[in-house]
Design a protein around this motif. Structure first.
Motif, PDB file in Angstrom:
ATOM      1  N   THR A  12      -3.242  -5.502   3.028  1.00 28.72           N
ATOM      2  CA  THR A  12      -4.166  -4.639   3.754  1.00 28.72           C
ATOM      3  C   THR A  12      -5.116  -5.469   4.588  1.00 28.72           C
ATOM      4  OG1 THR A  12      -5.935  -3.014   3.487  1.00 28.72           O
ATOM      5  CG2 THR A  12      -5.668  -4.593   1.725  1.00 28.72           C
ATOM      6  N   ASP A  13      -5.702  -4.830   5.568  1.00 29.78           N
ATOM      7  CA  ASP A  13      -6.704  -5.501   6.397  1.00 29.78           C
ATOM      8  C   ASP A  13      -8.083  -5.492   5.752  1.00 29.78           C
ATOM      9  OD1 ASP A  13      -4.832  -6.035   8.326  1.00 29.78           O
ATOM     10  OD2 ASP A  13      -5.185  -4.166   9.408  1.00 29.78           O
ATOM     11  N   ARG A  14      -8.217  -4.806   4.627  1.00 31.23           N
ATOM     12  CA  ARG A  14      -9.523  -4.718   3.969  1.00 31.23           C
ATOM     13  C   ARG A  14      -9.897  -6.039   3.308  1.00 31.23           C
ATOM     14  NH1 ARG A  14     -11.736   0.366   2.570  1.00 31.23           N
ATOM     15  NH2 ARG A  14     -10.456   2.135   3.165  1.00 31.23           N
ATOM     16  N   ASP A  15     -11.175  -6.359   3.373  1.00 29.23           N
ATOM     17  CA  ASP A  15     -11.711  -7.451   2.568  1.00 29.23           C
ATOM     18  C   ASP A  15     -11.890  -6.929   1.142  1.00 29.23           C
ATOM     19  OD1 ASP A  15     -14.395  -8.860   1.408  1.00 29.23           O
ATOM     20  OD2 ASP A  15     -13.257 -10.235   2.679  1.00 29.23           O
ATOM     21  N   GLU A  36       0.826  -1.196   0.000  1.00 29.62           N
ATOM     22  CA  GLU A  36       0.000   0.000   0.000  1.00 29.62           C
ATOM     23  C   GLU A  36       0.865   1.254   0.000  1.00 29.62           C
ATOM     24  OE1 GLU A  36      -2.897  -1.560  -0.964  1.00 29.62           O
ATOM     25  OE2 GLU A  36      -3.592   0.298  -0.052  1.00 29.62           O
ATOM     26  N   ASN A  37       0.223   2.413  -0.209  1.00 27.37           N
ATOM     27  CA  ASN A  37       0.919   3.682  -0.030  1.00 27.37           C
ATOM     28  C   ASN A  37       1.485   3.723   1.384  1.00 27.37           C
ATOM     29  OD1 ASN A  37       0.390   4.864  -2.561  1.00 27.37           O
ATOM     30  ND2 ASN A  37      -1.677   5.373  -1.930  1.00 27.37           N
ATOM     31  N   GLY A  38       2.773   4.061   1.497  1.00 26.84           N
ATOM     32  CA  GLY A  38       3.392   4.123   2.809  1.00 26.84           C
ATOM     33  C   GLY A  38       3.959   2.800   3.281  1.00 26.84           C
ATOM     34  N   VAL A  59       5.680  -8.848  -0.840  1.00 26.47           N
ATOM     35  CA  VAL A  59       4.681  -7.920  -0.295  1.00 26.47           C
ATOM     36  C   VAL A  59       5.255  -7.200   0.916  1.00 26.47           C
ATOM     37  CG1 VAL A  59       2.347  -7.668   0.649  1.00 26.47           C
ATOM     38  CG2 VAL A  59       2.816  -9.442  -1.065  1.00 26.47           C
ATOM     39  N   LEU A  60       5.169  -5.863   0.904  1.00 23.79           N
ATOM     40  CA  LEU A  60       5.545  -5.039   2.052  1.00 23.79           C
ATOM     41  C   LEU A  60       4.292  -4.488   2.725  1.00 23.79           C
ATOM     42  CD1 LEU A  60       8.530  -2.833   0.739  1.00 23.79           C
ATOM     43  CD2 LEU A  60       8.615  -5.087   1.799  1.00 23.79           C
ATOM     44  N   ARG A  61       4.348  -4.370   4.033  1.00 16.83           N
ATOM     45  CA  ARG A  61       3.273  -3.713   4.773  1.00 16.83           C
ATOM     46  C   ARG A  61       3.881  -3.015   5.983  1.00 16.83           C
ATOM     47  NH1 ARG A  61      -0.907  -7.694   6.238  1.00 16.83           N
ATOM     48  NH2 ARG A  61       0.217  -8.011   8.195  1.00 16.83           N
ATOM     49  N   ASP A  62       3.589  -1.731   6.102  1.00 13.11           N
ATOM     50  CA  ASP A  62       4.092  -0.932   7.233  1.00 13.11           C
ATOM     51  C   ASP A  62       5.609  -1.037   7.384  1.00 13.11           C
ATOM     52  OD1 ASP A  62       1.490  -0.160   7.851  1.00 13.11           O
ATOM     53  OD2 ASP A  62       1.187  -1.925   9.126  1.00 13.11           O
ATOM     54  N   VAL A  92      -5.040 -12.411  -6.669  1.00 14.46           N
ATOM     55  CA  VAL A  92      -5.252 -11.037  -6.220  1.00 14.46           C
ATOM     56  C   VAL A  92      -5.756 -11.030  -4.778  1.00 14.46           C
ATOM     57  CG1 VAL A  92      -6.641  -8.957  -6.572  1.00 14.46           C
ATOM     58  CG2 VAL A  92      -5.622 -10.122  -8.540  1.00 14.46           C
ATOM     59  N   ARG A  93      -6.653 -11.959  -4.460  1.00 10.42           N
ATOM     60  CA  ARG A  93      -7.168 -12.025  -3.084  1.00 10.42           C
ATOM     61  C   ARG A  93      -6.028 -12.308  -2.097  1.00 10.42           C
ATOM     62  NH1 ARG A  93     -11.954 -12.505  -0.559  1.00 10.42           N
ATOM     63  NH2 ARG A  93     -13.069 -12.580  -2.537  1.00 10.42           N
ATOM     64  N   TRP A  94      -5.128 -13.197  -2.456  1.00 10.19           N
ATOM     65  CA  TRP A  94      -3.976 -13.515  -1.599  1.00 10.19           C
ATOM     66  C   TRP A  94      -3.150 -12.257  -1.347  1.00 10.19           C
ATOM     67  CZ3 TRP A  94       1.326 -13.210  -1.860  1.00 10.19           C
ATOM     68  CH2 TRP A  94       2.067 -14.030  -1.003  1.00 10.19           C
ATOM     69  N   LEU A  95      -2.912 -11.482  -2.414  1.00  5.37           N
ATOM     70  CA  LEU A  95      -2.146 -10.248  -2.269  1.00  5.37           C
ATOM     71  C   LEU A  95      -2.856  -9.263  -1.344  1.00  5.37           C
ATOM     72  CD1 LEU A  95      -0.982  -9.611  -5.944  1.00  5.37           C
ATOM     73  CD2 LEU A  95       0.475 -10.218  -4.010  1.00  5.37           C
ATOM     74  N   LEU A  96      -4.145  -9.080  -1.567  1.00  2.00           N
ATOM     75  CA  LEU A  96      -4.895  -8.112  -0.775  1.00  2.00           C
ATOM     76  C   LEU A  96      -4.911  -8.480   0.702  1.00  2.00           C
ATOM     77  CD1 LEU A  96      -7.897  -7.428  -3.162  1.00  2.00           C
ATOM     78  CD2 LEU A  96      -6.102  -5.813  -2.524  1.00  2.00           C
TER      79      LEU A  96
END
Length: 515
Positions: free
Chosen positions: A242-245, A42-44, A217-220, A234-238
């Motif tokens: 992100t925590d979004r469904d 995600e952004n950031g 995949v990076l997060r935070d 795509v679902r695996w990536l999401l």
């Protein structure tokens, strides 16, 4: 991640702090020769920071970069390129007034003698590199005359001229059409077949999975997942980004049944690049208050030309444009804004932002006149309006004095949307509003638009993203070569039917094609 025999470039326990704020936290990242490593987040999340470190623009606070298994510290991007690591930025770094060969050899000219450039050798080398990429433009053609996809190829050719072994590509398709993306993907496959390692950073998940071999995949600021691209969805990536469904990525908007605000009757618009061709041919439609209308179409369908004609950027040849019953055909851009029509352009860097200005200054441009009283400019009044809009659009940056260039792509897009909203429009036009932004930012942008639609704003946006077209608008209009080929309510059609209609092979309405 262990170093394999094929690993060319690595980050080892890389941490980057800006003040006390961590952008990267102990990243281990490998890039293998002859493979495309797609980097998602995600952004950031830290993608851009990691790319700047790998390409020599920045240095880690702790940890190090390895090239062929040996620690290396690039002094600059030029130093990195000299050692085989090149980056192609989202905003291309070409000189549009110079020729292709001059761009390729800028600051690396071939000299045939004292102070004499051997243009014949440069031209031959340029031709050979372009031909190796299956591209055949005239090396003396100005880069500004090329299409965005061709300019992207020139950037790649410049990296190959520098004997790049690792090519980092940051959002390479953000300004490309569908055919240009196919050309780019062909070139990438040829590069990897010749052993070049490609790092591919993209917010377009499905598109990136088509070209990727490896997924990271990076997060935070943390590396949270790696996998073979063939094994993920795509679902695996999401789920990891992100925590979004997935169902929460698009707003659940209940259309408001308001009065008719925008009406087109037999609109005809010529293609600005080719006046002998019609970009829009005899188009009629209406948009009501509180309605979100999507415009979908393939390359050359006329989406951008339609929005630019409505905003007054290009003239219409015939037909009527009515705003609340008032004709707009002869009104200029300023008059249309005053009457309630605002456009968010597709290219935010070229047409939307003033990069040298702050976040607050970019926002307040829309209402500068209202901050002047008796020849004095009221900073307090400007600050009040800007602060209120910053809260409304939820820009993740509290300091309005910060350079707008320091924001993420999603927050930059929100600033442009916020500036348009400050004009108090009746109709908001947006050309590809989610292009080049992350998944979370895309959801936030459409939530913002849905919230304003519920207050009575009419929203018209164009998109080339099929899923976005199917799930966001209350009503979807499909253009094919400038003609209205289909019209659907949300949920009335599937992707396969949408693509058939957009291709111009069928003409449908929601009643005819609903499943």
């Amino acid at each position: 991640m262990k170093i394999s025999a094929a690993t060319v470039l690595s980050a080892r326990d890389v941490t980057k702090l800006y003040g006390d704020t961590p952008a990267l936290r102990g990243i281990d990242f490998d890039v293998a020769a002859g493979r495309v490593t797609a980097l998602f987040g995600e952004n950031g999340a830290g993608k851009s920071t990691l790319m700047r470190i790998l390409s020599g623009s920045e240095h880690p606070t702790s940890g190090h970069v390895e090239l062929d298994g040996e620690p290396v510290r690039f002094a600059s991007p030029r130093d990195a390129a000299d050692q085989g690591v090149s980056i192609v930025h989202q905003g291309l770094s070409l000189c549009p007034n110079l020729s292709i060969q001059d761009n390729l050899f800028l600051a690396r000219e071939i000299c045939g003698g004292a102070w004499v450039i051997d243009r014949s050798s440069q031209r031959a080398t340029t031709t050979a590199i372009l031909h190796s990429l299956k591209e055949y433009p005239d090396p003396d053609l100005p880069v500004g005359d090329l299409m965005p996809g061709e300019q992207q190829i020139v950037e790649i050719a410049r990296a190959l001229l520098q004997e790049a072994r690792v090519l980092i590509m940051d959002e390479p398709t953000s300004a490309l059409t569908a055919p240009e993306i196919e050309v780019l993907f062909r070139v990438i496959k040829e590069l990897t077949a010749n052993g070049v390692a490609v790092v591919y950073v993209s917010s377009h998940l499905e598109e990136a999975l088509r070209i990727a071999d490896d997924v990271v995949v990076l997060r935070d600021g943390r590396l949270v997942a790696t996998a073979d691209a063939e094994s993920v969805s795509v679902r695996w990536l999401l789920e990891r980004m992100t925590d979004r469904d997935r169902d929460d990525l698009f707003p659940h908007h209940a259309p408001v049944s308001g009065q008719e605000v925008l009406s087109l009757r037999g609109l005809v618009v010529a293609d600005p690049a080719n006046p002998g061709r019609l970009a829009i041919d005899d188009l009629s439609l209406t948009v009501r208050e509180g309605e979100i209308v999507g415009i979908y179409g393939l390359t050359g369908a006329g989406r951008t030309e339609l929005l630019e004609a409505l905003a007054g950027l290009i003239p219409s040849q015939s037909g009527e444009i009515l705003l609340c019953g008032v004709p707009l055909e002869h009104a200029g851009i300023r008059d249309r804004i005053a009457q309630g029509v605002a456009l968010v352009p597709e290219n935010r860097w070229r047409d939307g932002l003033v990069p040298t200005m702050s976040v607050g200054e970019n926002l307040s441009l829309a209402r500068l006149g209202t901050f002047v009283h008796r020849l004095f400019f009221s900073r307090a009044r400007e600050r009040k309006v800007v602060d209120r809009m910053i809260t409304d659009i939820d820009v993740g940056w509290e300091d309005t004095r910060a350079p707008v260039a320091s924001l993420s792509g999603g927050d930059q897009q929100k600033v442009i949307i916020g500036r348009a909203l400050l004009t108090a429009p009746r109709v908001l036009l947006l050309d590809e509003p989610s292009r080049g932004v992350g998944t979370d930012a895309r959801a936030e942008i459409f939530e913002l638009l849905a919230a304003h639609a519920e207050r009575g704003l009419a929203v018209v946006f164009s998109t080339s993203d099929a899923e976005e077209a199917l799930r966001v608008p209350d009503r979807l209009l499909v253009l094919a070569r400038g003609v209205l080929a289909g019209e659907f309510r949300r949920g009335e059609t599937a992707r396969e039917e949408l693509m058939r209609v957009a291709d111009g092979t069928t003409v449908g309405t929601g009643e005819e094609t609903a499943e």
